[in-house]
Design a protein around this motif. Structure first.
Motif, PDB file in Angstrom:
ATOM      1  N   THR A  76     -15.560  -3.276   9.750  1.00  0.00           N
ATOM      2  CA  THR A  76     -15.360  -2.091   8.567  1.00  0.00           C
ATOM      3  C   THR A  76     -13.901  -1.843   8.573  1.00  0.00           C
ATOM      4  O   THR A  76     -13.291  -1.850   7.490  1.00  0.00           O
ATOM      5  CB  THR A  76     -16.038  -0.830   8.993  1.00  0.00           C
ATOM      6  OG1 THR A  76     -15.713  -0.630  10.479  1.00  0.00           O
ATOM      7  CG2 THR A  76     -17.479  -1.165   8.733  1.00  0.00           C
ATOM      8  N   LEU A  77     -13.063  -2.005   9.491  1.00  0.00           N
ATOM      9  CA  LEU A  77     -11.627  -1.810   9.614  1.00  0.00           C
ATOM     10  C   LEU A  77     -11.033  -2.897   9.013  1.00  0.00           C
ATOM     11  O   LEU A  77     -10.148  -3.068   8.264  1.00  0.00           O
ATOM     12  CB  LEU A  77     -11.159  -1.581  11.092  1.00  0.00           C
ATOM     13  CG  LEU A  77      -9.574  -1.454  11.358  1.00  0.00           C
ATOM     14  CD1 LEU A  77      -9.163  -0.315  10.534  1.00  0.00           C
ATOM     15  CD2 LEU A  77      -9.180  -1.317  12.867  1.00  0.00           C
ATOM     16  N   ARG A  78     -11.563  -4.129   9.387  1.00  0.00           N
ATOM     17  CA  ARG A  78     -10.837  -5.409   8.801  1.00  0.00           C
ATOM     18  C   ARG A  78     -11.147  -5.261   7.298  1.00  0.00           C
ATOM     19  O   ARG A  78     -10.186  -5.401   6.437  1.00  0.00           O
ATOM     20  CB  ARG A  78     -11.517  -6.836   9.364  1.00  0.00           C
ATOM     21  CG  ARG A  78     -10.877  -7.887   8.993  1.00  0.00           C
ATOM     22  CD  ARG A  78     -11.648  -9.173   9.586  1.00  0.00           C
ATOM     23  NE  ARG A  78     -13.017  -9.202   9.179  1.00  0.00           N
ATOM     24  CZ  ARG A  78     -13.990  -9.179   9.863  1.00  0.00           C
ATOM     25  NH1 ARG A  78     -13.915  -8.775  11.078  1.00  0.00           N
ATOM     26  NH2 ARG A  78     -15.181  -9.360   9.394  1.00  0.00           N
ATOM     27  N   ILE A  79     -12.419  -5.121   6.711  1.00  0.00           N
ATOM     28  CA  ILE A  79     -12.618  -5.013   5.335  1.00  0.00           C
ATOM     29  C   ILE A  79     -11.860  -4.079   4.677  1.00  0.00           C
ATOM     30  O   ILE A  79     -11.144  -4.251   3.636  1.00  0.00           O
ATOM     31  CB  ILE A  79     -13.863  -4.833   5.110  1.00  0.00           C
ATOM     32  CG1 ILE A  79     -14.826  -6.129   5.448  1.00  0.00           C
ATOM     33  CG2 ILE A  79     -14.275  -4.561   3.497  1.00  0.00           C
ATOM     34  CD1 ILE A  79     -16.423  -6.165   5.702  1.00  0.00           C
ATOM     35  N   SER A  80     -11.449  -2.882   5.389  1.00  0.00           N
ATOM     36  CA  SER A  80     -10.734  -1.619   4.753  1.00  0.00           C
ATOM     37  C   SER A  80      -9.418  -2.021   4.373  1.00  0.00           C
ATOM     38  O   SER A  80      -8.496  -1.746   3.579  1.00  0.00           O
ATOM     39  CB  SER A  80     -10.674  -0.579   5.825  1.00  0.00           C
ATOM     40  OG  SER A  80     -12.442   0.035   5.803  1.00  0.00           O
ATOM     41  N   CYS A  81      -8.659  -2.991   5.349  1.00  0.00           N
ATOM     42  CA  CYS A  81      -7.340  -3.333   5.371  1.00  0.00           C
ATOM     43  C   CYS A  81      -7.218  -4.173   4.162  1.00  0.00           C
ATOM     44  O   CYS A  81      -6.202  -4.482   3.375  1.00  0.00           O
ATOM     45  CB  CYS A  81      -6.977  -4.023   6.771  1.00  0.00           C
ATOM     46  SG  CYS A  81      -6.805  -3.111   8.110  1.00  0.00           S
TER      47      CYS A  81
END
Length: 348
Positions: A94-99
């Motif tokens: 989720t953090l990677r996709i948000s970035c």
């Protein structure tokens, strides 16, 4: 771009890999053997960093390319950094996709590279997105990033698919006289080819010397998304979106198919799995090299169809219907889960 410059780009990228390999080992930026993996030694995941450094260096030497693509390189550097952190520490999806969504937002808002129109897909005139332009751009960009990332399952596969898409996009740019994009594409292509020389398994090289890592695959996915959107939108557009879609057909069909089928099986669409197209080919008895060549060949056929339709003026709606029809056939053909046997040949 002159052959001398391109040869220099290839050599510079190759030298960056040689310089980065010992550094990667010291900092732990390596893919360790074990589990389902077939390599026996820790393998540096420096493909993305080397490609970026080689491309950046050559672009800085060309005033025209630097002026047009400095924002792309800056934002791509952020995507690369996120990928390196992911390779080192395995950050949450989720953090990677948000970035990645933030990078797409920067692309749309700072560089004005966004999907304003989908073209004449419905035979009723251009489908204008209006207020949805930025959200759709973010969704599409994250989708392409993940499509390239998810295709990075066998040595040479992801990099080769990106090269094929870039080559066909370059042909369209050449025909339209878009020299800046053509030059940037050529630089990126030879940088990726330098990576493939270290990565692709050949008769005299039974294992890859380096991997793309998540940093490399997400970097290439972001740059590819940027270039395709820039080529299909705005005053400098030279190809309709639906034709360019064919250049990305193989990784997109595979990824979108999984995004549909995994939730139906109660799985996260972003969870690791052994249900990709390359896993199916391996399960059917193909070797790694045969699987990669089959998928590369299929990608070239699809891209050729898209380019031929663009050059000959086939209606956009017709190509969209044909693409959806082929995707529906693919979904039906791959509806059965992949058996667990014969999947040990995959890299990861």
């Amino acid at each position: 771009m002159s052959p001398t410059v391109l040869l220099f780009a290839f050599a510079l990228t190759a030298l960056s890999f040689l310089a980065l390999r010992p550094l990667a080992t010291r900092v732990g930026l390596v893919d360790l053997p074990g589990g389902r993996k077939t390599h026996s030694l820790p393998t540096p995941m420096i493909g993305g960093l080397g490609i970026y450094l080689g491309t950046l260096a050559i672009c800085m030497l060309s005033p025209v390319v630097r002026a047009d693509y400095q924002l792309l390189l800056a934002i791509a550097g952020f995507v690369l950094l996120v990928g390196i952190l992911d390779d080192l520490y395995e950050i949450r999806a989720t953090l990677r996709i948000s970035c990645h969504a933030v990078a797409a937002l920067a692309m749309a808002s700072l560089a004005d590279v966004r999907l304003d129109s989908l073209g004449n897909l419905l035979y009723l005139g251009p489908v204008e997105l209006g207020l949805l332009a930025v959200p759709v751009t973010m969704f599409a960009t994250v989708g392409v990033i993940n499509a390239v990332n998810m295709s990075d399952g066998l040595d040479g596969l992801s990099g080769g698919l990106v090269v094929i898409a870039l080559v066909f996009l370059s042909i369209a740019a050449l025909a339209a006289g878009q020299s800046a994009m053509l030059s940037f594409n050529q630089i990126l292509i030879v940088s990726v080819l330098a990576f493939l020389a270290f990565n692709f398994r050949m008769l005299w090289k039974k294992s890859a010397l380096i991997y793309l890592g998540d940093a490399g695959s997400t970097l290439l996915g972001f740059i590819l998304a940027w270039l395709v959107i820039a080529a299909t939108q705005g005053a400098d557009a030279f190809i309709a979106p639906v034709y360019a879609l064919w250049f990305l057909a193989v990784p997109l069909m595979d990824t979108v198919g999984l995004m549909i089928k995994r939730p139906l099986r109660g799985q996260s669409p972003f969870s690791p799995g052994r249900d990709h197209l390359h896993h199916r080919l391996l399960n059917a008895g193909c070797t790694q090299q045969q699987t990669v060549l089959i998928m590369h060949g299929t990608a070239m056929v699809f891209a050729s169809i898209g380019l031929a339709a663009h050059m000959s003026g086939v209606r956009e709606g017709t190509m969209f219907v044909l693409f959806l029809s082929l995707f529906a056939i693919y979904l039906v053909a791959t509806r059965r889960p992949v058996p667990a046997q014969n999947l040990g040949q995959a890299k990861s």
